[in-house]
Motif scaffolding. Structure first.
Motif, PDB file in Angstrom:
ATOM      1  N   PRO A 179       0.813  -1.230   0.000  1.00 43.53           N
ATOM      2  CA  PRO A 179       0.000   0.000   0.000  1.00 43.53           C
ATOM      3  C   PRO A 179       0.840   1.272   0.000  1.00 43.53           C
ATOM      4  O   PRO A 179       0.461   2.275  -0.630  1.00 43.53           O
ATOM      5  N   LEU A 180       1.971   1.250   0.694  1.00 37.92           N
ATOM      6  CA  LEU A 180       2.832   2.434   0.722  1.00 37.92           C
ATOM      7  C   LEU A 180       3.429   2.711  -0.654  1.00 37.92           C
ATOM      8  O   LEU A 180       3.546   3.872  -1.069  1.00 37.92           O
ATOM      9  N   VAL A 181       3.798   1.660  -1.365  1.00 34.47           N
ATOM     10  CA  VAL A 181       4.333   1.826  -2.718  1.00 34.47           C
ATOM     11  C   VAL A 181       3.271   2.410  -3.640  1.00 34.47           C
ATOM     12  O   VAL A 181       3.541   3.320  -4.438  1.00 34.47           O
ATOM     13  N   LEU A 182       2.053   1.900  -3.550  1.00 35.81           N
ATOM     14  CA  LEU A 182       0.967   2.423  -4.393  1.00 35.81           C
ATOM     15  C   LEU A 182       0.659   3.875  -4.055  1.00 35.81           C
ATOM     16  O   LEU A 182       0.421   4.698  -4.943  1.00 35.81           O
ATOM     17  N   LEU A 183       0.675   4.203  -2.768  1.00 34.40           N
ATOM     18  CA  LEU A 183       0.412   5.584  -2.367  1.00 34.40           C
ATOM     19  C   LEU A 183       1.528   6.503  -2.837  1.00 34.40           C
ATOM     20  O   LEU A 183       1.284   7.627  -3.292  1.00 34.40           O
ATOM     21  N   ALA A 184       2.765   6.038  -2.743  1.00 33.62           N
ATOM     22  CA  ALA A 184       3.901   6.845  -3.202  1.00 33.62           C
ATOM     23  C   ALA A 184       3.875   7.037  -4.713  1.00 33.62           C
ATOM     24  O   ALA A 184       4.326   8.072  -5.225  1.00 33.62           O
ATOM     25  N   LEU A 210       2.434  10.653   4.828  1.00 35.98           N
ATOM     26  CA  LEU A 210       1.631   9.468   5.132  1.00 35.98           C
ATOM     27  C   LEU A 210       2.330   8.197   4.681  1.00 35.98           C
ATOM     28  O   LEU A 210       2.143   7.138   5.277  1.00 35.98           O
ATOM     29  N   VAL A 211       3.156   8.292   3.647  1.00 35.08           N
ATOM     30  CA  VAL A 211       3.927   7.142   3.174  1.00 35.08           C
ATOM     31  C   VAL A 211       5.092   6.844   4.115  1.00 35.08           C
ATOM     32  O   VAL A 211       5.337   5.680   4.479  1.00 35.08           O
ATOM     33  N   LEU A 212       5.813   7.878   4.522  1.00 35.21           N
ATOM     34  CA  LEU A 212       7.077   7.672   5.241  1.00 35.21           C
ATOM     35  C   LEU A 212       6.912   7.483   6.741  1.00 35.21           C
ATOM     36  O   LEU A 212       7.722   6.785   7.368  1.00 35.21           O
ATOM     37  N   VAL A 213       5.892   8.079   7.335  1.00 36.22           N
ATOM     38  CA  VAL A 213       5.730   7.959   8.792  1.00 36.22           C
ATOM     39  C   VAL A 213       5.573   6.499   9.223  1.00 36.22           C
ATOM     40  O   VAL A 213       6.220   6.066  10.193  1.00 36.22           O
ATOM     41  N   PRO A 214       4.729   5.671   8.561  1.00 39.45           N
ATOM     42  CA  PRO A 214       4.647   4.264   8.984  1.00 39.45           C
ATOM     43  C   PRO A 214       5.966   3.516   8.848  1.00 39.45           C
ATOM     44  O   PRO A 214       6.269   2.642   9.674  1.00 39.45           O
ATOM     45  N   ASP A 266       5.023  16.661   1.183  1.00 40.75           N
ATOM     46  CA  ASP A 266       3.629  17.055   1.316  1.00 40.75           C
ATOM     47  C   ASP A 266       2.896  16.038   2.200  1.00 40.75           C
ATOM     48  O   ASP A 266       3.503  15.074   2.700  1.00 40.75           O
ATOM     49  N   GLY A 267       1.599  16.222   2.369  1.00 40.29           N
ATOM     50  CA  GLY A 267       0.845  15.369   3.280  1.00 40.29           C
ATOM     51  C   GLY A 267       0.829  13.913   2.870  1.00 40.29           C
ATOM     52  O   GLY A 267       0.968  13.013   3.709  1.00 40.29           O
ATOM     53  N   ARG A 268       0.661  13.639   1.571  1.00 43.55           N
ATOM     54  CA  ARG A 268       0.648  12.253   1.105  1.00 43.55           C
ATOM     55  C   ARG A 268       1.989  11.585   1.319  1.00 43.55           C
ATOM     56  O   ARG A 268       2.059  10.416   1.741  1.00 43.55           O
TER      57      ARG A 268
END
Length: 523
Positions: A98-103, A458-462, A453-455
């Motif tokens: 999911p992180l890859v897709l979001l990134a 959201l990717v890097l914090v987890p 940015d915000g997205r």
């Protein structure tokens, strides 16, 4: 224990269903990024469900087993099940996708998101089966099939020379797969045959090949996994591929897929070929420490950040292989924790480097400088990920590297000393590029560039949170891997006791049976 509900099959079907939906319903491809993310999150949810029903007290045994005859004539089964190591790799995969897709929302054009998301979901489905497969033939089929989505992920998306990089990746991988195929066929010839002929638990201790034939079969599997790992000298496809692939593809390729190499060594090579593994261990250990040093020195010499990170991975895989084959339970446990920790740190490094490249238009170290003043969050994330990769205490890389080194010194001081040199080199290949890229005064054209940015946060914090969790509280992982590592270490250390030490236990469904077995083992 046996699965009352096929949770592992479900975990493979969910991402495959998402990919089929994007393929069969073209209008949905316009919302490919959203649909892909939803199915990836659903897969993560099934992974969390799998963790909830997994019995942590029997993490060394195969659990949640599903066995169905698939090709009876060849003794091939649809057989899934996981121990602590397999479950950890499934969760790592489900966490990163999911992180890859979001990134990728910022790096893949909107009209291509449907294709990209579909390929990632197909890849995830194959990887789930690989990490859960208990049938060697099923493992091999998915091992080969996953090359298709990876080839298109590299060749369709990425840099100017992406097609050449994709072809090189494919040729190396196909060569490894063809070599493994020889071993797969040989297992049928020299194995028990009949129903369940390719089940790992049926093959352990039942391969009747001569010493010479056994060593050739062992080599066929080990070479394939060494290419995938990647180990020196069959590593050269990785830097070229990582340089041209998108950062998200590189995260999946190095953070997840390359772990299939080390996972295959632990789950197939060592249990099936303990005598042959002990015979080859001295050469494998030398290659592992050569990889540690070579990967580190090559990383220091790079000007391209993507290539630099890929060479650091070659060094880290050397630590993993060293831990698996040195014959120490502590080192083997460390190698398995390393597989998870490296997946997290490599995700942080590649993703944040990708975010940096989008803003600057380059990943050449010589063209960057002073980025810390312009993009402090990107600088901080890169530093944390880099420090995790070089085993700073409190971050994910420290405990596994310490365990590998401790176990190695207990078996061989010379190997341990060389491995420690790799730790010293690691500090250079992370801190020196950080100094050149992020410290000093920024160039005029860089001033005013936007930070995360915000997205992207959201990717890097987890990812950073996971690095801290593994670094500060590694006990759940070390406990889950301890028994599996004991089986791995015993296979190398005492190859003469194959049947007793290298077996692949399956957790009994009835707790009373477990008590009887435990009492019998103590007599």
């Amino acid at each position: 224990m046996n699965a009352t509900f096929p949770v592992l099959t479900t975990m493979a079907i969910v991402p495959l269903a998402g990919a089929l939906l994007l393929w069969l319903v073209p209008p949905l491809r316009r919302q490919g990024r959203v649909i892909g993310l939803l199915f990836a999150l659903a897969t993560l949810g099934v992974g969390i469900w799998t963790l909830a029903v997994f019995d942590a007290s029997q993490a060394g045994a195969i659990q949640l087993t599903e066995t169905h005859s698939w090709i009876p004539m060849l003794g091939v089964s649809w057989a899934l099940g996981v121990n602590g190591l397999g479950l950890a790799m499934l969760l790592l995969t489900a966490f990163l996708v999911p992180l890859v897709l979001l990134a990728s929302w910022g790096e893949i054009p909107a009209d291509q998101q449907g294709l990209f998301s579909g390929l990632v979901l197909v890849l995830e489905a194959f990887v789930v089966v690989i990490f859960a497969a208990r049938d060697v033939f099923l493992f091999y089929i998915c091992f080969e099939a996953m090359l298709v989505p990876v080839y298109f992920l590299i060749g369709r998306f990425g840099g100017e020379r992406r097609r050449r990089a994709a072809l090189k990746f494919l040729l190396y991988s196909l060569a490894g797969g063809l070599i493994m195929l020889v071993g797969v066929v040989a297992l049928y010839v020299y194995g028990p045959r009949g129903e369940g002929a390719y089940l790992v638990e049926n093959l352990v201790g039942q391969i009747t090949a001569s010493t010479t034939a056994g060593r050739w079969i062992f080599a066929s599997f080990f070479i394939a996994f060494a290419i995938k790992a990647p180990m020196v000298p069959v590593h050269t496809w990785l830097p070229d591929t990582a340089e041209q692939a998108t950062p998200g593809t590189s995260v999946l390729l190095i953070g997840v897929l390359d772990k299939i190499g080390t996972y295959g060594m632990a789950a197939l090579v060592l249990p099936l070929f303990p005598r042959e593994s002990a015979w080859a261990a001295p050469v494998i250990l030398v290659l592992a420490v050569v990889g540690i040093i070579y990967g580190g020195l090559a990383a220091v010499a790079q000007d391209n950040l993507y290539r630099l990170i890929s060479y650091t991975s070659i060094s880290h895989f050397g630590f993993m292989v060293l831990g698996l084959f040195v014959g120490s339970q502590i080192a083997a446990t460390g190698a398995m924790v390393y597989m998870v920790a490296h997946g997290l740190s490599i995700a942080g490094l590649y993703l944040v480097t990708g975010f940096l490249a989008r803003r600057t238009g380059t990943v050449a170290i010589s063209e960057l400088g002073g980025m810390q003043r312009v993009m402090p969050l990107i600088a901080g994330t890169f530093l944390i990920s880099g420090l995790a990769s070089i085993a700073l205490p409190g971050l994910s890389g420290f405990v596994p590297e310490w365990m590998v080194l401790t176990g190695t010194f207990s078996k061989s001081v010379p190997l341990g000393v060389v491995a420690v040199l790799g730790v010293i080199i690691a500090a250079v290949y992370v801190l020196l590029p950080y100094q050149r890229v992020f410290t000093g005064a920024p160039a005029r054209e860089r001033v005013g560039s936007a930070d995360l940015d915000g997205r992207e946060k959201l990717v890097l914090v987890p990812v950073i949170a996971a690095m801290l969790a593994v670094g500060l509280a590694p006990a759940p992982l070390t406990d889950a891997f301890e028994d599996v590592a004991g089986q791995v270490a015993a296979a190398v250390e005492a190859p003469g006791e194959t049947a007793a030490l290298a077996t692949v236990p399956t957790a009994p469904a009835d707790p009373a049976v477990a008590v009887v077995i435990a009492e019998g083992n103590t007599k």
